[in-house]
Design a protein around this motif. Structure first.
Motif, PDB file in Angstrom:
ATOM      1  N   ASN A 324      -3.088  -8.212   3.061  1.00 18.29           N
ATOM      2  CA  ASN A 324      -2.726  -9.294   3.884  1.00 18.29           C
ATOM      3  C   ASN A 324      -3.898  -9.851   4.657  1.00 18.29           C
ATOM      4  O   ASN A 324      -3.556  -9.994   5.827  1.00 18.29           O
ATOM      5  N   ILE A 396      -3.439 -11.020  -5.277  1.00 13.26           N
ATOM      6  CA  ILE A 396      -2.408 -11.558  -5.591  1.00 13.26           C
ATOM      7  C   ILE A 396      -1.477 -10.742  -4.634  1.00 13.26           C
ATOM      8  O   ILE A 396      -0.660  -9.925  -5.068  1.00 13.26           O
ATOM      9  N   SER A 397      -0.918 -11.587  -3.816  1.00 10.16           N
ATOM     10  CA  SER A 397      -0.004 -11.140  -2.739  1.00 10.16           C
ATOM     11  C   SER A 397       1.204 -10.616  -3.060  1.00 10.16           C
ATOM     12  O   SER A 397       1.851 -11.213  -3.985  1.00 10.16           O
ATOM     13  N   ARG A 398       1.484  -9.280  -2.567  1.00  2.00           N
ATOM     14  CA  ARG A 398       2.692  -8.764  -2.897  1.00  2.00           C
ATOM     15  C   ARG A 398       2.845  -8.164  -4.360  1.00  2.00           C
ATOM     16  O   ARG A 398       3.742  -7.665  -4.870  1.00  2.00           O
ATOM     17  N   ILE A 399       1.734  -8.249  -4.923  1.00  4.37           N
ATOM     18  CA  ILE A 399       1.760  -7.589  -6.341  1.00  4.37           C
ATOM     19  C   ILE A 399       0.509  -6.775  -6.572  1.00  4.37           C
ATOM     20  O   ILE A 399       0.932  -5.644  -6.867  1.00  4.37           O
TER      21      ILE A 399
END
Lengths: 419, 430
Positions: A324, A396-399
Motif C-alpha cells: 500500500n 495491483i492492490s489487494r491482489i
C-alpha cells in the motif's frame, strides 16, 4: 589607540613561536580523512570503461598466457585505483555528521586503506609481483563481501542526520554503482588467474562471465534457495511456477542475476505468506491452503528474451496482496513494506535480526533473513540499470504485484553496458 | 480583410469538408461588432450559397462565422478559469422537490461550458498556420466557435422552461461534437508533417479529447438528471460493477473480431469480481474495449498458424480506496521496444506494418467512427492509431495511468488505472 596597539602586539607575538594546538584523540582519528593529494589526483581522472563484449573476446583461451595475466593485473590496478578514488569521493562528500557514523566511518576507512595499499603496489612486472597482487586482491574481495549489509546498517543509524533523502540516495547510488563495477572487474581477474594457474581450459567460462548461462536454471536455483529461507522463517512455502521460453544459453555474469532474482523472490514469497497469514489467521491454515492449491500457483515466473532489443526479461507475478505505497516510495532506500505490524514488541524483534550480506556470503549469513533494511528493490533497480535494463513493478492492490526485470545482453557489440 | 483571404483559401478546399454537413441554409447574419465586416464579405463573395456552412439545427443556424480573427467574447472567456467539479459534489447535489437542482446544474453549465469551449478555440488559434488551415481542422474550429456563441448568447436561465430549452441545446451540442475525434485525428494526419515538435500535436489532442470527455460527461449527467432511473444519480451509476463492464465489452469486441478474423479468444475475469461502487462509466466504455481489441488482435494474429486453440485473454479487476485497476493479459506475442515506444503516439498503427494486408487495414473513407458510441458494427479492430494514446489521455485525466509491459515473443500486460470517485488522495475533477 591603545586598542590598536594591543592588537598589533598580539599579532606580533603569535607570528613568533607558533604552537600547533594539541589535538584530542577523536580529532586525530578523524583528521586522517581530510584531504590527500594522491586521492585527489586519482579521483579527478575520468573512468575508463571496460566493455563486456571486449572482456569476453579478450579472455578466449588463446589469450591466457602468463604475460597476459601480468598485463591484466596491472590494468586492474589502474582501473581499481580510479574507481576506488571516485567511490571515496562519495564518502568524502556527504555531510560530516552522517559520515561520522561508526559503521559508515569504518567502511570509509576500509576503502581508504585499500586505496593506499593499492597505490603502494609498485609496477607489476613479474610473475611474483602478480602472485602478490593476486593475494592482495583476493583478500580485498573476500573482505568486502559484507559491504551492502554494513551500508544498510550505517544508513539506517544515520538516517536522521541526512538532511534530505536526495543526498542519501546520491551517496548510496554512487557507492553501490562503483562497487559493482569494481567487483565485476575483480572477480573477472581472480577467475582468470585461477583458471590459468590450474591449467585447465574451460570454455564455459570467460573469467567471471559464464558462456553457458541459463536463466531458467539460475531462476530455479534461486527459487529453491529462497524457498528454504522462507521455510525456515515461516514454516510454509508457497509453490512457484517457472515458465521458460529461452532455449539457448546467454553469456552473462551469473551472480548478478541470482542476486536480483533472490531479492525479488524473497519479496514475493514474503508478501504471499504474510498476506495469507492475515487473511487466514494462523500458519496451520495457510499451510493447508498452500498444499491444497499446489496446481494454482500463487507466484509465476516467466522468462523470455528479445533478440531484437537485446534484452532478456524475467516477469515475477505474485498474489501477495501488493503494497500500500506509491511507486516512488517502494524504491526508496530503507522503505520496508508495512505488513500490519501490530505491536512494538514485534518491531523490536526485527531490529535484532542479522542484516543481509552479499553474494556468496548470502547463503551463510542471511539464511535466517527474509528481509532487511529495505535495500533490496533500490539495489536491484540500480543493478538492472547498470546492465542497460530496468526493473518495473506494477502493483495491483489487494491482489498482488508484478515485477518485470529486464537485463541487456553483454555479448553483443554495443557500448551500453559500461563496467 | 483577413476573413476574406481565409475564405478564398477555404473556397477551393470546401468539397472535402462537406461530407459531414446537413442541408439547411443559413439566412440570418450574426449580430456582433463584426457587422460591418460581414456586409463587406457578402458583397465580395460571389459564390455565397455554396461556400456557406449549413447546419440543420435551429439554434446553431443563425450564426455565420465570418472571421476567425475578431471574436472578442472568445478571448474574454478564454482568459477565465473553468471550474472543475468533483463527481462527489455532483452526487450529493441531490434532488430537490421543485427541480431547483436542475436549475442550478443548468446555470453551472451555462457559466462553465463557454469557458471550456473558449479554451479549446484558443488551442486551435495557437496551432501553426499551415496546420490550422487544414480543412478538417478549420471545420472543427469553426464548429467550436459556433457552439461557443450559441451557448454564450443563451439568456440567463431563471425558469424551468428555459432550462428545458437549454437541455435541448445541450443535446444538440453533444450530437454536433460526436464526430470531433475522427475529424481532428484525420486533420492532423496530413498536416503533422509540418510540425517539428512532436509534443505539440500530442498535447493538443490530449487536451481536446479529455476536455471533450469531460464536457460529454457533464452534459450527460445533466440530461440524465431529468430521468428517474433507479440506482442512478444523473449519469453516476451507484452500483457500477466493473465485471459487467468487462463482460459486455468482451462480447462486443468478440463480435467485431469474429467479423474480421473469423475467430475470437475467450476472456477470463478474476480479481474483485463482486465489487460495486458509484462511478461514471463513460470513459471506461472507450478504454476497455480498445485495450481488449488490441489484446484480441495480437492473440489472433500471433496464433494464426497454430493448431491449438487461442489462449484466453485474462482480465483482473482490483479495487481499493483510491483506484480501480484493470490488468489485461494476453499471450499475443508481445512487442519489441521500438513498437512499444511508438504505440503511445497518435497515428501510429502497427496494422500498417503488417505485410499481410488482408487482415486489419487502415481505411479512412469509412463512415465516422465514434469511440464513445461503441455499438456501431462498422467498427474496425484496429488501424486508426488512436486507441492507446486516447485511452492514456483519459486515464491520466481521471488521475490514473495506462502502462504496458510486454515480453517479446510471449505477450503483453496492460495496466489501466483510474481514480475512484470517493478517493481522498486522487480527487477526480471533471
Amino acid at each position: 589607540m591603545s586598542f590598536y596597539r594591543y592588537l598589533s602586539t598580539t599579532v606580533k607575538s603569535s607570528t613568533g613561536n607558533f604552537q600547533p594546538p594539541i589535538l584530542s584523540g577523536i580529532v586525530k582519528q578523524l583528521s586522517k580523512f581530510s584531504s590527500q593529494n594522491e586521492l585527489i589526483e586519482y579521483s579527478q581522472r575520468p573512468i575508463e570503461y571496460t566493455f563486456p563484449n571486449n572482456m569476453i573476446e579478450s579472455c578466449s583461451p588463446q589469450y591466457s598466457t602468463p604475460i597476459d595475466l601480468i598485463k591484466r593485473a596491472s590494468d586492474l590496478r589502474d582501473q581499481l585505483l580510479v574507481r576506488l578514488a571516485h567511490c571515496l569521493y562519495s564518502f568524502q562528500s556527504i555531510p560530516f555528521l552522517p559520515a561520522a557514523n561508526p559503521t559508515l566511518l569504518s567502511l570509509h576507512e576500509r576503502y581508504l586503506k585499500a586505496f593506499e595499499n593499492l597505490a603502494r603496489f609498485s609496477k607489476i612486472e613479474t610473475i611474483n609481483d602478480e602472485e602478490k597482487f593476486y593475494e592482495f586482491i583476493n583478500r580485498f574481495f573476500i573482505q568486502n563481501n559484507d559491504v551492502i549489509g554494513l551500508l544498510s546498517t550505517g544508513c539506517n543509524e544515520a538516517q536522521k542526520y541526512f538532511k534530505t533523502y536526495k543526498v542519501l540516495k546520491g551517496f548510496l547510488d554512487n557507492v553501490l554503482h562503483k562497487r559493482l563495477s569494481m567487483r565485476l572487474l575483480t572477480e573477472h581477474y581472480l577467475e582468470l588467474h585461477k583458471q590459468q594457474k590450474s591449467n585447465k581450459i574451460n570454455s564455459d567460462w570467460r573469467g567471471a562471465i559464464s558462456m553457458k548461462f541459463s536463466p531458467a536454471k539460475a531462476a530455479q536455483q534461486c527459487i529453491n534457495d529462497v524457498s528454504s529461507i522462507c521455510f525456515e522463517t515461516y514454516t510454509v512455502v508457497p509453490h512457484i511456477e517457472l515458465e521458460n521460453n529461452i532455449h539457448e544459453p546467454i553469456p552473462f555474469f551469473p551472480h548478478i542475476v541470482e542476486y536480483i532474482l533472490r531479492e525479488l523472490l524473497k519479496n514475493s514469497m514474503r508478501a504471499i505468506v504474510e498476506y495469507n497469514k492475515v487473511s487466514f489467521g494462523n500458519i496451520q491454515n495457510v499451510k493447508k491452503y498452500f498444499d491444497d492449491n499446489r496446481d494454482k500457483p500463487l507466484c509465476k515466473v516467466v522468462i523470455s528474451s528479445d533478440p531484437i532489443d537485446e534484452v532478456f526479461t524475467f516477469a515475477i507475478k505474485d498474489e501477495g496482496g501488493g503494497v500500500n505505497a506509491s511507486y516512488d516510495e517502494i524504491f526508496r532506500y530503507m522503505f520496508t513494506g508495512n505488513v500490519m505490524e501490530t505491536d512494538e514488541a514485534n518491531k523490536g524483534k526485527i531490529e535484532e535480526i542479522d542484516v543481509l550480506s552479499d553474494f556468496q556470503e548470502r547463503m551463510v549469513h542471511s539464511s535466517k533473513q527474509m528481509y532487511g533494511y529495505g535495500f533490496g528493490l533500490p539495489i536491484c533497480r540500480l543493478y538492472a540499470k547498470f546492465f542497460a535494463g530496468s526493473l518495473n513493478l506494477q502493483q495491483i492492490s489487494r491482489i498482488g504485484a508484478d515485477a518485470y526485470l529486464r537485463l541487456g545482453y553483454i555479448h553483443t557489440n554495443s557500448t551500453r553496458v559500461k563496467i | 480583410m483577413l476573413g476574406t483571404k481565409l475564405n478564398r483559401l477555404i473556397r477551393p478546399l470546401r468539397p472535402l469538408a462537406r461530407y459531414n454537413t446537413n442541408d439547411a441554409t443559413i439566412t440570418v447574419k450574426y449580430n456582433d461588432k463584426n457587422t460591418t465586416q460581414t456586409t463587406n464579405e457578402t458583397t465580395n463573395n460571389r459564390a455565397t450559397p455554396s461556400t456557406e456552412k449549413v447546419i440543420r439545427d435551429k439554434h446553431l443556424a443563425n450564426i455565420t462565422v465570418t472571421s476567425f480573427y475578431c471574436q472578442s467574447a472568445i478571448e474574454q472567456y478564454a482568459a477565465k478559469q473553468s471550474t472543475r467539479l468533483t463527481p462527489l459534489t455532483m452526487m450529493y447535489i441531490g434532488k430537490t422537490e421543485d427541480g431547483t437542482h436542475l436549475l442550478r446544474s443548468a446555470q453551472y453549465l451555462q457559466k462553465d461550458l463557454p469557458i471550456r469551449f473558449a479554451h479549446r478555440i484558443d488551442d486551435f488559434r495557437n496551432l501553426p498556420f499551415v496546420v490550422a488551415c487544414n480543412p478538417l481542422l478549420l471545420d472543427s474550429h469553426e464548429r467550436f466557435i459556433k457552439i461557443f456563441h450559441t451557448l454564450h448568447t443563451f439568456p440567463p436561465i431563471k425558469t424551468l422552461e428555459q432550462e428545458k430549452e437549454f437541455t435541448e441545446l445541450l443535446k444538440n451540442t453533444l450530437s454536433c461534437t460526436s464526430d470531433t475525434l475522427p475529424l481532428l485525428v484525420e486533420g492532423f494526419r496530413e498536416s503533422k508533417r509540418h510540425i517539428k515538435q512532436e509534443t505539440l500535436v500530442r498535447n493538443f489532442l490530449d487536451r481536446a479529447l479529455t476536455s471533450r470527455l469531460a464536457i460529454k460527461m457533464l452534459i450527460e449527467h445533466h440530461i440524465a438528471m431529468r430521468k428517474d432511473r433507479s440506482n442512478y444519480i444523473g449519469a453516476i451509476c451507484m452500483s457500477f460493477s466493473p465485471r459487467k463492464l468487462v463482460e459486455s465489452s468482451a462480447e462486443y469486441v468478440k463480435k467485431v473480431c469474429r467479423l474480421q478474423y473469423g475467430v475470437a479468444p475467450n476472456v477470463k475475469i478474476d480479481g474483485h469480481v463482486h465489487s460495486t461502487f458509484p462511478y461514471i462509466a463513460t470513459p471506461l466504455y472507450y478504454i476497455i474495449p480498445e485495450m481488449l481489441k488490441n489484446a484480441f488482435r495480437a492473440t489472433v494474429e500471433h496464433h494464426r498458424h497454430s493448431d491449438s486453440g487461442l489462449p484466453t485473454v485474462g482480465v483482473t479487476i482490483a479495487v481499493n480506496e483510491d483506484e480501480l485497476v484493470f490488468r489485461i493479459k494476453d499471450r499475443g506475442g508481445g512487442m519489441s521496444r521500438s513498437v512499444l515506444e511508438k504505440i503511445f503516439d497518435y497515428h501510429f498503427s502497427s496494422s500498417n506494418l503488417a505485410d499481410n494486408t488482408s487482415f486489419s487495414y487502415a481505411d479512412f473513407d469509412h463512415p465516422i467512427y465514434d469511440p464513445i458510441v461503441t455499438r456501431d458494427n462498422t467498427n474496425k479492430m484496429s488501424g486508426y492509431g488512436f486507441g492507446v494514446p486516447t485511452s492514456r489521455a483519459y486515464c491520466e485525466y481521471l488521475n490514473g495511468s495506462l502502462t504496458i509491459e510486454t515480453m517479446y515473443g510471449i505477450g503483453s500486460d496492460v495496466y489501466v488505472r483510474v481514480g475512484l470517485l470517493t478517493s481522498e488522495n486522487r480527487i477526480v475533477r471533471l
